[in-house]
Motif scaffolding. Structure first.
Motif, PDB file in Angstrom:
ATOM      1  N   LYS A  60       0.837  -1.216   0.000  1.00  0.00           N
ATOM      2  CA  LYS A  60       0.000   0.000   0.000  1.00  0.00           C
ATOM      3  C   LYS A  60       0.867   1.259   0.000  1.00  0.00           C
ATOM      4  O   LYS A  60       0.366   2.356  -0.189  1.00  0.00           O
ATOM      5  CB  LYS A  60      -0.903  -0.009   1.250  1.00  0.00           C
ATOM      6  N   GLY A  61       2.168   1.119   0.273  1.00  0.00           N
ATOM      7  CA  GLY A  61       3.009   2.317   0.276  1.00  0.00           C
ATOM      8  C   GLY A  61       3.732   2.431   1.612  1.00  0.00           C
ATOM      9  O   GLY A  61       3.222   1.956   2.623  1.00  0.00           O
ATOM     10  N   ILE A  62       4.943   2.986   1.612  1.00  0.00           N
ATOM     11  CA  ILE A  62       5.633   3.170   2.904  1.00  0.00           C
ATOM     12  C   ILE A  62       5.840   4.661   3.132  1.00  0.00           C
ATOM     13  O   ILE A  62       5.722   5.455   2.198  1.00  0.00           O
ATOM     14  CB  ILE A  62       7.003   2.443   2.948  1.00  0.00           C
ATOM     15  N   ARG A  63       6.100   4.986   4.370  1.00  0.00           N
ATOM     16  CA  ARG A  63       6.257   6.402   4.703  1.00  0.00           C
ATOM     17  C   ARG A  63       7.736   6.772   4.695  1.00  0.00           C
ATOM     18  O   ARG A  63       8.559   6.066   5.306  1.00  0.00           O
ATOM     19  CB  ARG A  63       5.681   6.644   6.120  1.00  0.00           C
ATOM     20  N   LYS A  83       8.768  17.170   5.052  1.00  0.00           N
ATOM     21  CA  LYS A  83       7.501  16.443   4.818  1.00  0.00           C
ATOM     22  C   LYS A  83       7.647  14.947   5.059  1.00  0.00           C
ATOM     23  O   LYS A  83       8.748  14.401   4.959  1.00  0.00           O
ATOM     24  CB  LYS A  83       7.061  16.682   3.364  1.00  0.00           C
ATOM     25  N   VAL A  84       6.527  14.298   5.339  1.00  0.00           N
ATOM     26  CA  VAL A  84       6.464  12.839   5.354  1.00  0.00           C
ATOM     27  C   VAL A  84       5.604  12.440   4.151  1.00  0.00           C
ATOM     28  O   VAL A  84       4.492  12.975   3.978  1.00  0.00           O
ATOM     29  CB  VAL A  84       5.828  12.289   6.661  1.00  0.00           C
ATOM     30  N   MET A  85       6.130  11.601   3.307  1.00  0.00           N
ATOM     31  CA  MET A  85       5.446  11.237   2.065  1.00  0.00           C
ATOM     32  C   MET A  85       5.074   9.757   2.024  1.00  0.00           C
ATOM     33  O   MET A  85       5.746   8.920   2.643  1.00  0.00           O
ATOM     34  CB  MET A  85       6.398  11.481   0.868  1.00  0.00           C
ATOM     35  N   ILE A  86       4.031   9.470   1.266  1.00  0.00           N
ATOM     36  CA  ILE A  86       3.696   8.064   0.958  1.00  0.00           C
ATOM     37  C   ILE A  86       4.439   7.729  -0.330  1.00  0.00           C
ATOM     38  O   ILE A  86       4.415   8.497  -1.287  1.00  0.00           O
ATOM     39  CB  ILE A  86       2.184   7.934   0.704  1.00  0.00           C
ATOM     40  N   ASP A 121       2.603  24.927  -0.050  1.00  0.00           N
ATOM     41  CA  ASP A 121       3.629  24.043  -0.653  1.00  0.00           C
ATOM     42  C   ASP A 121       3.244  22.564  -0.526  1.00  0.00           C
ATOM     43  O   ASP A 121       4.083  21.670  -0.626  1.00  0.00           O
ATOM     44  CB  ASP A 121       4.975  24.285   0.041  1.00  0.00           C
ATOM     45  N   THR A 122       1.947  22.318  -0.271  1.00  0.00           N
ATOM     46  CA  THR A 122       1.506  20.913  -0.146  1.00  0.00           C
ATOM     47  C   THR A 122       1.626  20.210  -1.507  1.00  0.00           C
ATOM     48  O   THR A 122       1.266  20.802  -2.534  1.00  0.00           O
ATOM     49  CB  THR A 122       0.033  20.888   0.307  1.00  0.00           C
ATOM     50  N   VAL A 123       2.184  18.986  -1.499  1.00  0.00           N
ATOM     51  CA  VAL A 123       2.344  18.262  -2.763  1.00  0.00           C
ATOM     52  C   VAL A 123       1.606  16.923  -2.704  1.00  0.00           C
ATOM     53  O   VAL A 123       1.266  16.436  -1.612  1.00  0.00           O
ATOM     54  CB  VAL A 123       3.839  17.975  -3.053  1.00  0.00           C
ATOM     55  N   GLU A 124       1.415  16.357  -3.887  1.00  0.00           N
ATOM     56  CA  GLU A 124       0.733  15.058  -3.967  1.00  0.00           C
ATOM     57  C   GLU A 124       1.582  13.995  -3.262  1.00  0.00           C
ATOM     58  O   GLU A 124       2.812  13.995  -3.368  1.00  0.00           O
ATOM     59  CB  GLU A 124       0.549  14.665  -5.446  1.00  0.00           C
ATOM     60  N   GLY A 125       0.913  13.110  -2.534  1.00  0.00           N
ATOM     61  CA  GLY A 125       1.621  12.026  -1.851  1.00  0.00           C
ATOM     62  C   GLY A 125       2.050  12.400  -0.445  1.00  0.00           C
ATOM     63  O   GLY A 125       2.554  11.583   0.307  1.00  0.00           O
ATOM     64  N   GLU A 126       1.780  13.671  -0.075  1.00  0.00           N
ATOM     65  CA  GLU A 126       2.183  14.130   1.256  1.00  0.00           C
ATOM     66  C   GLU A 126       1.196  13.634   2.304  1.00  0.00           C
ATOM     67  O   GLU A 126       0.011  13.479   2.019  1.00  0.00           O
ATOM     68  CB  GLU A 126       2.230  15.670   1.271  1.00  0.00           C
ATOM     69  N   LEU A 127       1.705  13.366   3.503  1.00  0.00           N
ATOM     70  CA  LEU A 127       0.844  12.920   4.606  1.00  0.00           C
ATOM     71  C   LEU A 127       0.628  14.089   5.569  1.00  0.00           C
ATOM     72  O   LEU A 127       1.600  14.787   5.908  1.00  0.00           O
ATOM     73  CB  LEU A 127       1.509  11.761   5.353  1.00  0.00           C
ATOM     74  N   GLU A 155      -4.784  10.403   9.997  1.00  0.00           N
ATOM     75  CA  GLU A 155      -3.679  10.623   9.053  1.00  0.00           C
ATOM     76  C   GLU A 155      -4.256  10.586   7.642  1.00  0.00           C
ATOM     77  O   GLU A 155      -4.920   9.627   7.254  1.00  0.00           O
ATOM     78  CB  GLU A 155      -2.626   9.517   9.224  1.00  0.00           C
ATOM     79  N   GLU A 202      -3.821  11.364   3.288  1.00  0.00           N
ATOM     80  CA  GLU A 202      -2.873  11.450   2.169  1.00  0.00           C
ATOM     81  C   GLU A 202      -3.414  12.447   1.157  1.00  0.00           C
ATOM     82  O   GLU A 202      -4.601  12.372   0.803  1.00  0.00           O
ATOM     83  CB  GLU A 202      -2.707  10.084   1.501  1.00  0.00           C
ATOM     84  N   ALA A 209      -4.994   7.821   4.878  1.00  0.00           N
ATOM     85  CA  ALA A 209      -3.686   7.214   4.550  1.00  0.00           C
ATOM     86  C   ALA A 209      -3.778   5.703   4.750  1.00  0.00           C
ATOM     87  O   ALA A 209      -4.511   5.237   5.633  1.00  0.00           O
ATOM     88  CB  ALA A 209      -2.617   7.792   5.472  1.00  0.00           C
ATOM     89  N   PRO A 210      -3.077   4.906   3.912  1.00  0.00           N
ATOM     90  CA  PRO A 210      -3.112   3.435   4.073  1.00  0.00           C
ATOM     91  C   PRO A 210      -2.494   3.030   5.406  1.00  0.00           C
ATOM     92  O   PRO A 210      -1.719   3.780   5.991  1.00  0.00           O
ATOM     93  CB  PRO A 210      -2.285   2.934   2.894  1.00  0.00           C
ATOM     94  N   LYS A 211      -2.833   1.787   5.838  1.00  0.00           N
ATOM     95  CA  LYS A 211      -2.336   1.258   7.115  1.00  0.00           C
ATOM     96  C   LYS A 211      -0.807   1.279   7.079  1.00  0.00           C
ATOM     97  O   LYS A 211      -0.189   1.171   6.033  1.00  0.00           O
ATOM     98  CB  LYS A 211      -2.844  -0.193   7.245  1.00  0.00           C
ATOM     99  N   GLU A 212      -0.204   1.448   8.226  1.00  0.00           N
ATOM    100  CA  GLU A 212       1.261   1.496   8.348  1.00  0.00           C
ATOM    101  C   GLU A 212       1.879   0.182   7.873  1.00  0.00           C
ATOM    102  O   GLU A 212       1.423  -0.896   8.232  1.00  0.00           O
ATOM    103  CB  GLU A 212       1.631   1.680   9.829  1.00  0.00           C
ATOM    104  N   GLU A 213       2.886   0.281   7.009  1.00  0.00           N
ATOM    105  CA  GLU A 213       3.640  -0.934   6.611  1.00  0.00           C
ATOM    106  C   GLU A 213       5.099  -0.608   6.820  1.00  0.00           C
ATOM    107  O   GLU A 213       5.551   0.470   6.445  1.00  0.00           O
ATOM    108  CB  GLU A 213       3.407  -1.236   5.126  1.00  0.00           C
TER     109      GLU A 213
END
Lengths: 263, 54, 263, 54
Positions: free
Chosen positions: C111-114, C120-123, D16-22, D31, D33, D45-49
């Motif tokens: 699903k994506g990692i952080r 910033k924190v990104m997916i 300055d928010t961008v795509e993919g930012e949490l 949380e 996305e 946001a997807p579950k933590e992996e």
């Protein structure tokens, strides 16, 4: 049964081919080339594809160990698996196989060609050869269980060594085993052209007899290609179509008779 | 000097002969391949093949 | 039935493995890695393998499209076919398959990692995932007809897209399907070492229970590896041996208990 | 400004928010996305992996 032969050039519209095939209700298998991507890989790895010319004027790829490595990376690696992926994404349950997998395509190593080296004439041997027979049981096993074989070089020689070979010859041993009624060969041209450089000189239909006559007028690679095509008809193919692989619907076009039909 | 594998005659090889070289037997004219040097070994050259395909 | 898992490092003696397997009278299949040759190809093609580190400290390969291309060239291309060739030359009728061929290994996309990017924190998403199930029918079909499957990544995700995955997880879904009694994992070390840098700290035997206890003491990659090993026992493996793949007779050694045996 | 998909509250996004930012929803703390910019779109946001494996 249809044998689909895909040229290995960059301009072949592989996605269009697969989308057309997904709508086909007949059994088929795919034999593909990958010379363009193989040459690119060989170049970047610092071992560019080398062509040698025999004393009788024939030029062909010199298949040393590095060349076979590039074939395994280019043909049975990236090209084969990207085609399999595309098939799976369009509902075609493809299984990618090279000729050495399960000894699918068995051949014999070339005895060597004669090349000039300064004053001397030398015998030059490499890892290349001619296909002789096919593991029909493996093909049938997969076809009968709903899988679509996606086939490419290398093939295997009499000592189970991986060797390079010509797809024009491989389609013939496949035809001998499968007796397919239709063979579609997709190339980077509208079809068989009277004059190579004039895309309007397309020959729509040609009989095996006419092909034989033309064969006698030419030499070298073109002669071998015509001989290989004629053999397909001798081996039971009712229709052989050479058609443009660059268009939006290459398979539909070929089945509708676009390009050159050999009857 | 090595013997011709076809007619048994002696084959006279020059100093710069290398492995893989093709020469004709002076006595029977057969095409021979130098399969080894030090010592020289000879075999009948394989049948003519124009090309390898690809 | 034996599952042979070959590490992808340069020092693994693949020829020795195949020669040993040729003398085996039991059925077996091979799952192999190829990270060394893949990294080399990726480097030379100017798209070196990239590793990303998640905010929770895990590092893993970033599998973008170029990385999947390199996997297709390295794993299912040159490594797979050279192993198949070696098998054929030693009388083993191998058929090389990646996980996408016939949907042999089906998985689900991560699903994506952080990851941190400046403030910033990104997916971050890529083409990687976890294997979930195996096309057992295809495996059985080949095994029943005398073929030896030689398997590698990529595998296929829920949308039939080719993705990267971890061989430790793949051997588990293979085990779930095949219930092999013995699993041999050949690595570039004598076996499981108490202390990574001391080749004499080899642990000869370890029970599943002891493994669980050790698992609780470690974090990250090592923890995942131990969990995967333990699952093999849960899925019916009687013997799991981690043994040295660099020696002259890696398989004979492993079968004789050389390395670490998990019972 | 977009709405939080979890609690419906308005989410205040910096320039300055961008795509993919949490980002975290100021009201419910979920949380989120950033799935798109111009216009901003949000999803949970997807579950933590921890990692991807290889």
């Amino acid at each position: 049964m249809i044998i689909v032969k895909l040229g290995g050039g960059r301009e072949i519209n592989v996605e269009g081919v697969i989308k057309d095939l997904a709508e086909l209700d007949q059994k088929f298998l795919i034999l593909h080339g990958a010379n363009a991507v193989r040459d690119e890989i060989a170049e970047k790895l610092g071992k560019p594809t080398r062509v040698v010319t025999s004393v009788s004027g024939y030029s062909s790829v010199f298949s040393d160990k590095d060349a076979i490595d590039a074939i395994m990376m280019g043909y049975s690696g990236i090209k084969n698996k990207r085609i399999v992926e595309l098939c799976q994404r369009n509902g075609i349950n493809a299984v990618g196989l090279s000729g050495i997998d399960g000894k699918l395509i068995q051949g014999e190593r070339n005895k060597g060609i004669r090349v000039r080296k300064g004053e001397k004439v030398m015998i030059l041997r490499d890892y290349s050869g001619k296909p002789k027979r096919v593991n029909k049981e493996l093909l049938q096993l997969l076809l009968d269980h709903g899988y679509v074989p996606v086939i490419c070089i290398p093939i295997t020689d009499e000592n189970n060594v991986a060797i390079n070979s010509e797809n024009d010859d491989i389609v013939n041993v496949l035809q001998e085993a499968l007796r397919a009624d239709t063979i579609l060969s997709l190339i980077e041209a509208p079809g068989y052209l009277e004059n190579r450089d004039d895309e309007n000189s397309l020959i729509q239909t040609i009989t095996a007899g006419e092909l034989k006559a033309r064969e006698d007028q030419v030499e070298g690679r073109m002669k071998r290609k015509m001989l290989a095509l004629r053999k397909l008809i001798d081996n039971g193919a009712k229709t052989v179509v050479i058609s443009d692989g660059r268009v939006e619907h290459p398979i539909k076009g070929a089945l509708a008779g676009k390009g050159t039909t050999i009857k | 000097m090595p013997e011709c594998p076809v007619c048994g005659g002696t084959v006279d090889l020059k100093g710069d002969t290398v492995e893989g070289e093709l020469i004709a037997c002076a006595e029977c004219g057969s095409e021979l391949e130098v399969t080894g040097v030090n010592p020289f070994t000879l075999a009948e050259a394989p049948k003519e093949e124009e090309d390898w395909g690809e």
